[in-house]
Motif scaffolding. Structure first.
Motif, PDB file in Angstrom:
ATOM      1  N   VAL A   1      18.785  14.303 -95.121  1.00 38.55           N
ATOM      2  CA  VAL A   1      18.568  13.649 -93.898  1.00 38.55           C
ATOM      3  C   VAL A   1      18.815  14.715 -92.805  1.00 38.55           C
ATOM      4  N   PHE A   2      17.746  14.638 -91.790  1.00 36.72           N
ATOM      5  CA  PHE A   2      18.046  15.604 -90.665  1.00 36.72           C
ATOM      6  C   PHE A   2      17.997  14.794 -89.378  1.00 36.72           C
ATOM      7  N   TYR A   3      19.131  15.097 -88.555  1.00 33.52           N
ATOM      8  CA  TYR A   3      19.410  14.414 -87.088  1.00 33.52           C
ATOM      9  C   TYR A   3      19.633  15.370 -86.107  1.00 33.52           C
ATOM     10  N   GLU A   4      19.010  15.572 -84.907  1.00 33.92           N
ATOM     11  CA  GLU A   4      18.958  16.446 -84.076  1.00 33.92           C
ATOM     12  C   GLU A   4      19.177  15.482 -82.654  1.00 33.92           C
ATOM     13  N   GLU A   5      20.055  15.861 -81.812  1.00 40.58           N
ATOM     14  CA  GLU A   5      19.906  15.246 -80.475  1.00 40.58           C
ATOM     15  C   GLU A   5      20.309  16.555 -79.247  1.00 40.58           C
ATOM     16  N   GLN A   6      19.184  16.580 -78.515  1.00 45.61           N
ATOM     17  CA  GLN A   6      19.124  17.590 -77.569  1.00 45.61           C
ATOM     18  C   GLN A   6      19.322  16.919 -76.138  1.00 45.61           C
ATOM     19  N   LYS A   7      20.105  17.541 -75.487  1.00 40.99           N
ATOM     20  CA  LYS A   7      20.055  16.979 -73.823  1.00 40.99           C
ATOM     21  C   LYS A   7      19.827  18.443 -73.116  1.00 40.99           C
ATOM     22  N   PHE A   8      19.454  18.010 -71.833  1.00 42.13           N
ATOM     23  CA  PHE A   8      19.183  18.824 -70.524  1.00 42.13           C
ATOM     24  C   PHE A   8      20.839  19.286 -70.327  1.00 42.13           C
ATOM     25  N   ASN A   9      20.993  20.349 -70.968  1.00 40.09           N
ATOM     26  CA  ASN A   9      22.350  20.863 -70.479  1.00 40.09           C
ATOM     27  C   ASN A   9      22.333  22.411 -70.170  1.00 40.09           C
ATOM     28  N   GLN A  10      21.041  22.862 -69.783  1.00 42.00           N
ATOM     29  CA  GLN A  10      21.028  24.055 -69.175  1.00 42.00           C
ATOM     30  C   GLN A  10      21.653  24.365 -67.838  1.00 42.00           C
ATOM     31  N   SER A  11      22.460  25.263 -67.744  1.00 44.57           N
ATOM     32  CA  SER A  11      23.025  25.384 -66.401  1.00 44.57           C
ATOM     33  C   SER A  11      22.145  25.465 -65.257  1.00 44.57           C
ATOM     34  N   LEU A  12      21.044  26.209 -65.380  1.00 41.61           N
ATOM     35  CA  LEU A  12      20.311  26.419 -64.152  1.00 41.61           C
ATOM     36  C   LEU A  12      19.619  24.957 -63.578  1.00 41.61           C
ATOM     37  N   VAL A  13      19.604  23.995 -64.626  1.00 41.50           N
ATOM     38  CA  VAL A  13      19.300  22.769 -64.172  1.00 41.50           C
ATOM     39  C   VAL A  13      20.259  22.007 -63.167  1.00 41.50           C
ATOM     40  N   TYR A  14      21.336  22.083 -63.852  1.00 41.72           N
ATOM     41  CA  TYR A  14      22.486  21.381 -63.061  1.00 41.72           C
ATOM     42  C   TYR A  14      22.893  22.285 -61.796  1.00 41.72           C
ATOM     43  N   LEU A  15      22.644  23.548 -61.848  1.00 42.23           N
ATOM     44  CA  LEU A  15      22.934  24.331 -60.395  1.00 42.23           C
ATOM     45  C   LEU A  15      21.973  23.850 -59.797  1.00 42.23           C
ATOM     46  N   GLY A  16      20.544  23.881 -59.832  1.00 42.72           N
ATOM     47  CA  GLY A  16      19.665  23.398 -58.950  1.00 42.72           C
ATOM     48  C   GLY A  16      19.824  22.038 -58.314  1.00 42.72           C
ATOM     49  N   LEU A  17      20.219  21.324 -59.348  1.00 47.82           N
ATOM     50  CA  LEU A  17      20.450  19.721 -58.921  1.00 47.82           C
ATOM     51  C   LEU A  17      21.806  19.796 -58.019  1.00 47.82           C
ATOM     52  N   SER A  18      22.742  20.449 -58.188  1.00 51.83           N
ATOM     53  CA  SER A  18      24.074  20.683 -57.416  1.00 51.83           C
ATOM     54  C   SER A  18      23.565  21.168 -56.063  1.00 51.83           C
ATOM     55  N   ILE A  19      23.025  22.209 -55.944  1.00 53.02           N
ATOM     56  CA  ILE A  19      22.624  23.011 -54.719  1.00 53.02           C
ATOM     57  C   ILE A  19      21.755  21.807 -53.988  1.00 53.02           C
ATOM     58  N   SER A  20      20.822  21.108 -54.552  1.00 57.85           N
ATOM     59  CA  SER A  20      20.086  20.073 -53.867  1.00 57.85           C
ATOM     60  C   SER A  20      20.996  18.981 -53.180  1.00 57.85           C
ATOM     61  N   LEU A  21      22.159  18.525 -53.842  1.00 58.53           N
ATOM     62  CA  LEU A  21      22.807  17.456 -53.631  1.00 58.53           C
ATOM     63  C   LEU A  21      23.671  17.943 -52.440  1.00 58.53           C
ATOM     64  N   ILE A  22      24.197  19.246 -52.464  1.00 58.83           N
ATOM     65  CA  ILE A  22      24.859  19.668 -51.280  1.00 58.83           C
ATOM     66  C   ILE A  22      23.982  20.026 -49.922  1.00 58.83           C
ATOM     67  N   VAL A  23      22.902  20.416 -50.212  1.00 58.79           N
ATOM     68  CA  VAL A  23      22.044  20.513 -49.134  1.00 58.79           C
ATOM     69  C   VAL A  23      21.757  19.222 -48.344  1.00 58.79           C
ATOM     70  N   VAL A  24      21.445  18.238 -49.156  1.00 58.72           N
ATOM     71  CA  VAL A  24      21.254  16.861 -48.641  1.00 58.72           C
ATOM     72  C   VAL A  24      22.359  16.153 -47.898  1.00 58.72           C
ATOM     73  N   ILE A  25      23.413  16.231 -48.461  1.00 56.98           N
ATOM     74  CA  ILE A  25      24.655  15.635 -48.047  1.00 56.98           C
ATOM     75  C   ILE A  25      25.008  16.365 -46.825  1.00 56.98           C
ATOM     76  N   PHE A  26      25.148  17.853 -46.904  1.00 56.18           N
ATOM     77  CA  PHE A  26      25.191  18.705 -45.385  1.00 56.18           C
ATOM     78  C   PHE A  26      24.058  18.198 -44.639  1.00 56.18           C
ATOM     79  N   ALA A  27      22.664  18.178 -44.645  1.00 62.04           N
ATOM     80  CA  ALA A  27      21.831  17.721 -43.588  1.00 62.04           C
ATOM     81  C   ALA A  27      22.122  16.396 -43.205  1.00 62.04           C
ATOM     82  N   ILE A  28      22.561  15.548 -43.924  1.00 64.71           N
ATOM     83  CA  ILE A  28      22.926  14.267 -43.412  1.00 64.71           C
ATOM     84  C   ILE A  28      24.226  14.140 -42.513  1.00 64.71           C
TER      85      ILE A  28
END
Length: 170
Positions: free
Chosen positions: A3-30
């Motif tokens: 039996v083979f099992y694999e679970e993959q997640k979006f754990n790339q640091s660049l994805v979360y860096l981009g999302l974090s920057i977006s969140l900071i920009v939106v909060i700062f703008a508000i």
């Protein structure tokens, strides 16, 4: 039984860096808009919070997204959670070809995720990251690519069950 099992997640640091920057920009703008205009209308506040809410939902989506793949004596099962809550099952008897291949996520499918190509010969892809996948060619002519980070493991399991999908059609 292998039996083979694999679970993959979006754990790339660049994805979360981009999302974090977006969140900071939106909060700062508000916050900066809030301080500038004390007499903003209620609609302005609602619009700002809707934007923030949508961004938070996108971040939560990236946190829960996962591609799960199972291969056993019955066939290949996969799901792209939360878009697919139950596994999609492909019996060995429905597979004409099954192999690991390198692919170009951008040029072949337009990126990662659940993707259908504009080119009919490419088929559908379920990928999270990388450029290696399990290519399935079904007897009905459809093609499915399932991304993997465990290509050597999958090769061994596929070889174990090769007799199940290479037998003569009846």
């Amino acid at each position: 039984m292998k039996v083979f099992y694999e679970e993959q997640k979006f754990n790339q640091s660049l994805v979360y860096l981009g999302l974090s920057i977006s969140l900071i920009v939106v909060i700062f703008a508000i916050l900066s808009q809030w301080k500038k205009n004390v007499d903003n209308s209620f609609g302005d506040y609602i619009a700002a919070f809707i934007g923030l809410f949508i961004l938070i939902l996108v971040i939560i989506l990236f946190l829960v997204l996962k591609l799960q793949t199972k291969i056993d004596e019955n066939g290949i099962k996969f799901k792209f959670y939360p878009f697919q809550v139950s596994y999609k099952n492909i019996d060995w008897s429905n597979i004409s070809e099954c192999y690991i291949r390198n692919y170009n996520p951008i040029s072949e499918f337009g990126g990662w995720g659940i993707k259908s190509s504009f080119r009919r010969d490419t088929g559908k892809a379920y990928t999270i990251k990388g450029s290696i996948g399990l290519q399935l060619k079904l007897k009905n002519g459809k093609k499915i690519l399932i991304g993997t980070q465990k290509n050597e493991e999958i090769k061994r399991v596929i070889e174990t069950y090769k007799h199940k999908y290479t037998h003569n059609d009846t």
